[in-house]
Design a protein around this motif. Sequence first.
Motif: not given
Lengths: 130, 115
Positions: B82, B85-86, B8, B78-79
């Motif tokens: 994400g 990643g961005v 989590e 985003m999580r």
Amino acid sequence: MSRDDDALRWEGDEDLDLEPSADDGDRARSGAAAPAAREARPRGPLGWLALVLALAATVGWIVVMFANPVQQPSLLGLVMYQLGELLAVIAPLLWWWCVDRLAPLERRAPWWIAGLVVTAPWPLVAGVLA
Amino acid sequence: MSARQPHEERPGDAWIVALLFALAFGYDTVEAVTNLQQLPLLYASAGIEASTPWWLLIASVALPAVLFALSLWIGRRMRLVGKAGVMLVALAVSAQASLLAEQLARQIAVAALGG
């Protein structure tokens, strides 16, 4: 068996190394660990074309790296410069993959096209035009 | 109150990841500021100070911060993976921009010396 006793025994520890299964109870249902990779995300011809062009851009950046060898005065500078080169080389594929995984299906095409423009090997283009 | 699951995300995790990427973008900015100080001296020593590409040097200083802010904005809903990643893509684009700036500065110098 108490927790202290259990900590001193090997039996059952192999189970701790197993990957949790998809129907592994609350965690899968909570959505916190729901893998986006298992969603159906069809790419279509544009996605594959974008991937091929991203690969071509990666090759272009590799050419840029080899065409411009650089010396740095310090080891840290050299390491950071080479890390930057590595990032630059993988950027087209990284962009493509992030769009493939993260963008909503209807918005993937413009993001892929933007990625091809932004991560194109522009130093190579500038060198050719000069 | 139920116990937190191992996978989590906590609210603070996104800030920690953003801070780590901020350090990387900060390094790019420091490098660009160094170039802003050093490159004009190099051009002056070669006698081509009139050709100093100020626009390129200033844009190179501003770009990492702009890319970092953009990546925060794009990944805001985003999580954690994400978002990371961005931000990694933005850092890679920043690295590409540094290499492009280097190539352009070299070409401008060569053109000035040849002309």
